[in-house]
Design a protein around this motif. Structure first.
Motif, PDB file in Angstrom:
ATOM      1  N   SER A 263       0.227  -1.376  -0.299  1.00 16.41           N
ATOM      2  CA  SER A 263       0.070   0.243  -0.032  1.00 16.41           C
ATOM      3  C   SER A 263       1.035   1.305  -0.048  1.00 16.41           C
ATOM      4  O   SER A 263       0.902   2.951  -0.643  1.00 16.41           O
ATOM      5  CB  SER A 263      -1.134   0.042   0.867  1.00 16.41           C
ATOM      6  OG  SER A 263      -0.133   0.505   2.471  1.00 16.41           O
TER       7      SER A 263
ATOM      8  N   ALA B 163       1.678   3.158  -3.505  1.00 19.02           N
ATOM      9  CA  ALA B 163       0.506   4.161  -3.540  1.00 19.02           C
ATOM     10  C   ALA B 163       1.290   5.544  -4.081  1.00 19.02           C
ATOM     11  O   ALA B 163       0.858   5.895  -4.691  1.00 19.02           O
ATOM     12  CB  ALA B 163      -0.600   3.236  -3.347  1.00 19.02           C
TER      13      ALA B 163
ATOM     14  N   LEU C 299      -4.933  10.434   0.851  1.00 18.38           N
ATOM     15  CA  LEU C 299      -4.579   8.570   0.113  1.00 18.38           C
ATOM     16  C   LEU C 299      -4.275   8.064   1.485  1.00 18.38           C
ATOM     17  O   LEU C 299      -4.258   6.742   1.677  1.00 18.38           O
ATOM     18  CB  LEU C 299      -3.760   8.367  -1.113  1.00 18.38           C
ATOM     19  CG  LEU C 299      -2.864   6.929  -1.336  1.00 18.38           C
ATOM     20  CD1 LEU C 299      -5.043   5.688  -2.010  1.00 18.38           C
ATOM     21  CD2 LEU C 299      -2.542   7.088  -2.257  1.00 18.38           C
TER      22      LEU C 299
ATOM     23  N   ASP D 248      -8.204   2.906   2.568  1.00 17.88           N
ATOM     24  CA  ASP D 248      -7.236   2.548   2.842  1.00 17.88           C
ATOM     25  C   ASP D 248      -6.289   1.615   2.969  1.00 17.88           C
ATOM     26  O   ASP D 248      -5.051   1.084   3.301  1.00 17.88           O
ATOM     27  CB  ASP D 248      -6.592   2.983   1.721  1.00 17.88           C
ATOM     28  CG  ASP D 248      -6.805   3.799  -0.236  1.00 17.88           C
ATOM     29  OD1 ASP D 248      -6.825   3.251  -0.875  1.00 17.88           O
ATOM     30  OD2 ASP D 248      -7.850   5.168   0.020  1.00 17.88           O
TER      31      ASP D 248
ATOM     32  N   TYR E 114      -6.082  -6.490  -2.043  1.00 17.72           N
ATOM     33  CA  TYR E 114      -6.616  -5.440  -2.797  1.00 17.72           C
ATOM     34  C   TYR E 114      -5.539  -3.935  -2.923  1.00 17.72           C
ATOM     35  O   TYR E 114      -5.957  -3.109  -3.139  1.00 17.72           O
ATOM     36  CB  TYR E 114      -7.895  -4.910  -1.724  1.00 17.72           C
ATOM     37  CG  TYR E 114      -9.474  -5.849  -2.045  1.00 17.72           C
ATOM     38  CD1 TYR E 114      -9.453  -6.193  -3.084  1.00 17.72           C
ATOM     39  CD2 TYR E 114      -9.690  -7.074  -0.594  1.00 17.72           C
ATOM     40  CE1 TYR E 114     -10.310  -7.096  -3.524  1.00 17.72           C
ATOM     41  CE2 TYR E 114     -10.144  -7.722  -0.684  1.00 17.72           C
ATOM     42  CZ  TYR E 114     -10.680  -8.198  -2.478  1.00 17.72           C
ATOM     43  OH  TYR E 114     -11.515  -9.092  -2.203  1.00 17.72           O
ATOM     44  N   SER E 115      -4.367  -4.200  -1.788  1.00 18.99           N
ATOM     45  CA  SER E 115      -3.245  -2.874  -1.462  1.00 18.99           C
ATOM     46  C   SER E 115      -2.314  -2.960  -2.790  1.00 18.99           C
ATOM     47  O   SER E 115      -2.589  -1.462  -3.169  1.00 18.99           O
ATOM     48  CB  SER E 115      -3.247  -2.775  -0.350  1.00 18.99           C
ATOM     49  OG  SER E 115      -2.586  -4.059  -0.208  1.00 18.99           O
TER      50      SER E 115
ATOM     51  N   THR F 132      -4.843  -1.412  -5.366  1.00 14.61           N
ATOM     52  CA  THR F 132      -5.172  -0.214  -5.274  1.00 14.61           C
ATOM     53  C   THR F 132      -4.028   0.560  -6.004  1.00 14.61           C
ATOM     54  O   THR F 132      -3.925   2.133  -6.796  1.00 14.61           O
ATOM     55  CB  THR F 132      -5.239   0.008  -3.660  1.00 14.61           C
ATOM     56  OG1 THR F 132      -6.826   0.222  -3.097  1.00 14.61           O
ATOM     57  CG2 THR F 132      -4.996   2.334  -3.926  1.00 14.61           C
TER      58      THR F 132
ATOM     59  N   ARG G 196     -15.106  -3.188  -2.119  1.00 15.59           N
ATOM     60  CA  ARG G 196     -13.764  -2.918  -2.485  1.00 15.59           C
ATOM     61  C   ARG G 196     -13.958  -3.570  -4.301  1.00 15.59           C
ATOM     62  O   ARG G 196     -12.634  -3.774  -4.947  1.00 15.59           O
ATOM     63  CB  ARG G 196     -13.405  -4.631  -1.723  1.00 15.59           C
ATOM     64  CG  ARG G 196     -14.197  -5.316  -1.643  1.00 15.59           C
ATOM     65  CD  ARG G 196     -13.536  -6.827  -1.409  1.00 15.59           C
ATOM     66  NE  ARG G 196     -13.705  -7.955  -1.347  1.00 15.59           N
ATOM     67  CZ  ARG G 196     -15.083  -8.256  -0.207  1.00 15.59           C
ATOM     68  NH1 ARG G 196     -15.784  -7.579   0.621  1.00 15.59           N
ATOM     69  NH2 ARG G 196     -16.140  -8.803  -0.556  1.00 15.59           N
TER      70      ARG G 196
ATOM     71  N   ILE H 186     -12.895  -0.038  -6.094  1.00  9.97           N
ATOM     72  CA  ILE H 186     -11.880   0.475  -6.099  1.00  9.97           C
ATOM     73  C   ILE H 186     -11.073   1.392  -7.536  1.00  9.97           C
ATOM     74  O   ILE H 186     -10.411   1.686  -7.174  1.00  9.97           O
ATOM     75  CB  ILE H 186     -10.533  -0.614  -5.285  1.00  9.97           C
ATOM     76  CG1 ILE H 186     -10.973  -1.013  -4.222  1.00  9.97           C
ATOM     77  CG2 ILE H 186      -8.601  -0.430  -5.902  1.00  9.97           C
ATOM     78  CD1 ILE H 186      -9.645  -2.719  -4.012  1.00  9.97           C
ATOM     79  N   SER H 187     -11.671   0.932  -8.316  1.00  4.82           N
ATOM     80  CA  SER H 187     -11.110   1.624  -9.970  1.00  4.82           C
ATOM     81  C   SER H 187     -11.510   2.812  -9.579  1.00  4.82           C
ATOM     82  O   SER H 187     -10.709   3.684 -10.035  1.00  4.82           O
ATOM     83  CB  SER H 187     -11.782   1.024 -10.711  1.00  4.82           C
ATOM     84  OG  SER H 187     -10.380  -0.801 -11.264  1.00  4.82           O
TER      85      SER H 187
ATOM     86  N   TYR I  88     -12.209   5.042  -6.672  1.00  6.00           N
ATOM     87  CA  TYR I  88     -11.749   5.693  -5.954  1.00  6.00           C
ATOM     88  C   TYR I  88     -10.536   6.907  -6.153  1.00  6.00           C
ATOM     89  O   TYR I  88     -10.426   7.974  -5.794  1.00  6.00           O
ATOM     90  CB  TYR I  88     -11.137   4.849  -4.064  1.00  6.00           C
ATOM     91  CG  TYR I  88     -12.443   4.340  -4.004  1.00  6.00           C
ATOM     92  CD1 TYR I  88     -13.397   5.164  -4.095  1.00  6.00           C
ATOM     93  CD2 TYR I  88     -12.049   2.746  -3.240  1.00  6.00           C
ATOM     94  CE1 TYR I  88     -14.804   3.778  -3.533  1.00  6.00           C
ATOM     95  CE2 TYR I  88     -13.060   2.343  -2.797  1.00  6.00           C
ATOM     96  CZ  TYR I  88     -14.108   2.342  -3.128  1.00  6.00           C
ATOM     97  OH  TYR I  88     -15.426   1.608  -2.626  1.00  6.00           O
TER      98      TYR I  88
END
Length: 528
Positions: free
Chosen positions: A130, A133, A158, A164, A174-175, A178, A374, A377-378, A380
């Motif tokens: 994460s 990102a 973020l 997040d 999921y991280s 992201t 979740r 996510i695209s 966010y």
């Protein structure tokens, strides 16, 4: 006088940048707080299980044999399977979970081999991913706005985002999703600006990583494709020297074709195992009401900035969310008014295309795909960019109002992160949300015996292993097989975990009854 005012404004901006850097450090610190205290979610159990090289079938066959086991017996399936290799991890996904590509699971296997399978170890991987990102968000914001303040604000938002941070502490992909959604967007804009083969090659690499991370990265590619084609079409209809785009999106189409070619092995898996993939995602096609969907949309999009829950049906849960949604809308309006076509079109397509791709099937065919936070996510990064642009514009105006709004927003985010960090469970735990309460109930009893079978919906395996991480060694489980045998003698206390109708019948035939002690329908006690 004007020079003095200008110097004061520059000094204020310098202090603001220092504050934003401090917020980034706070957000990074939150990601590492209490990694081992929070409930190990059902889906996290399956991540470790498949990374370790096991299949659900072989675990069920081994566990549910009418015998008594302890928590350590359950946790052995979270460690690397003796004699297994990466091929076993891939085979577990292909045979039982083909909708999940293997990249994160292979990374988790590598991580487990080096650092072990403790909760801290397996959750530290998504936590570290994460962090990648953050610089990518800075690059994306700079490509769009060419504003240092906006880029810093985007990174800070973020960094302290409750959503997040929540999923940065979750042993799932999921991280990574992201990170690659932000990174591929940055690399796309960079490739369109530079036009070099190396730049497009990096975009292909990021897109391939994205597809091998999660199939819903396809929503990001859909948004990016819409952006490139709309921008090219608009350029053809209304030429503008200020818009940078390739004469024809041939480079983008070639990049997507190369990406799909590299992803083709897993496309083959999805095609040949489509029935299994559909069966394991049936729950997302359950029909729900429109008002339910609207509530979840509002909660999902605003959890990026505020995540305190006063109850799903409590109006006070939604008051701050409506204000936040209004600020995001205001930010989008400013972007559309003040930035060029290349910028505002990117932000809008990033948010709207993935969202509509999930919403329209829900509205037309029924389902709740768009209600799963979740899965969005695209969308966010675009929302966080809109909020960053709004705050940057307000703060640069020098008006005190915007300092107050920014302070309230930051306070809400940090407060949400603090409460979440100290909690054992949170809404993101889904099926396992109530496991913390069950663990307390079991640990409060002297040497309890817990009866369980695979369950009516076959989800008991994951939640049993989830429970095992918080239980005392004295807690024992009697796991019933297909031909259950129930010989309890005078054993007390005896409890039942999520009983199936078959187990309820067995209990009734013994002349005993069940008393619910942990809602909703989780833990029952056998009473004579």
């Amino acid at each position: 006088m004007s020079n003095t005012s200008g110097r004061a404004r520059l000094a204020a901006l310098d202090w603001l940048r220092l504050l934003l850097l401090l917020l980034m450090l706070i957000g990074i610190a939150f990601r590492f707080v209490n990694l081992d205290r929070k409930v190990f979610w059902h889906d996290e159990v399956y991540t470790s299980m498949r990374a370790a090289g096991y299949t659900r079938g072989e675990i069920d066959q081994d566990l549910f044999q009418n015998r008594i086991l302890t928590a350590p017996d359950l946790q052995q399936y979270q460690r690397l399977k003796p004699g297994s290799n990466a091929g076993d991890t891939i085979a577990s996904l292909v045979n039982e979970d083909p909708q999940h590509p293997p990249l994160y699971f292979l990374l988790a296997r590598f991580w487990m081999r080096i650092f072990g399978s403790s909760l801290t170890a397996v959750r530290s991987l998504p936590t570290l991913l994460s962090l990648l990102a953050l610089p990518l968000m800075a690059g994306l914001a700079w490509e769009l706005f060419h504003s240092r303040l906006t880029a810093l604000l985007a990174v800070a938002l973020l960094a302290i985002s409750p959503f997040d941070i929540l999923f940065a502490q979750t042993a799932r992909q999921y991280s990574l999703l992201t990170m690659v959604a932000i990174g591929s967007s940055y690399l796309l804009l960079r490739a369109m600006r530079l036009g070099s083969r190396a730049a497009w090659g990096l975009y292909v690499l990021s897109s391939t990583i994205g597809l091998y991370t999660h199939p819903f990265f396809g929503l990001t590619l859909l948004a990016q494709g819409s952006y490139v084609l709309l921008l090219w079409g608009w350029q053809k209809l209304r030429p503008s020297r200020t818009v940078l785009v390739v004469p024809f999106p041939a480079s983008f189409l070639a990049a997507i074709a190369t990406t799909l070619l590299l992803y083709s092995p897993w496309i083959y898996v999805l095609l040949t195992r489509s029935g299994r993939a559909m069966a394991t995602t049936d729950w997302a096609r359950i029909k729900v009401g429109l008002f339910y969907l609207i509530k979840l949309w509002l909660l999902s999009f605003t959890a990026l900035f505020f995540d305190l829950d006063f109850g799903f049906d409590n109006p006070w849960t939604y008051v701050p969310r409506i204000i936040l949604a209004s600020l995001v809308g205001w930010g989008l309006t400013l972007i559309c008014r003040r930035t060029d076509r290349r910028t505002w079109l990117f932000v809008l397509t990033t948010i709207l295309v993935p969202f509509l791709a999930l919403v329209l099937p829900d509205l037309l065919l029924g389902g709740k795909r768009s209600a799963v936070s979740r899965y969005l996510i695209s969308c966010y990064p675009g929302i966080q960019l809109a909020m960053a642009y709004l705050l940057a514009a307000g703060l640069q105006s020098g008006k005190f109002l915007w300092r107050g709004i920014t302070a309230l927003l930051v306070t809400g985010s940090i407060l949400s992160c603090t409460v979440s960090a100290l909690a054992e469970t949170w809404w993101s735990k889904d099926l396992s949300y109530f496991n913390a309460d069950v663990i307390r109930q079991l640990n409060a009893r002297p040497a309890p015996l817990v009866i369980c079978d695979m369950g009516s919906d076959f989800t008991n395996t994951g939640d049993l292993i989830s429970l095992s991480y918080g239980l005392k060694p004295e807690v024992q489980f009697l796991l019933l097989g297909a031909m259950p045998r129930l010989d309890l003698g005078d054993r007390t206390p005896v409890l039942v975990w999520r009983p199936s109708p078959q187990v309820e019948d067995l209990i009734a035939k013994r002349g005993t009854r069940l008393r619910l002690i942990s809602a909703p329908d989780r833990l029952w006690e056998v009473e004579k």
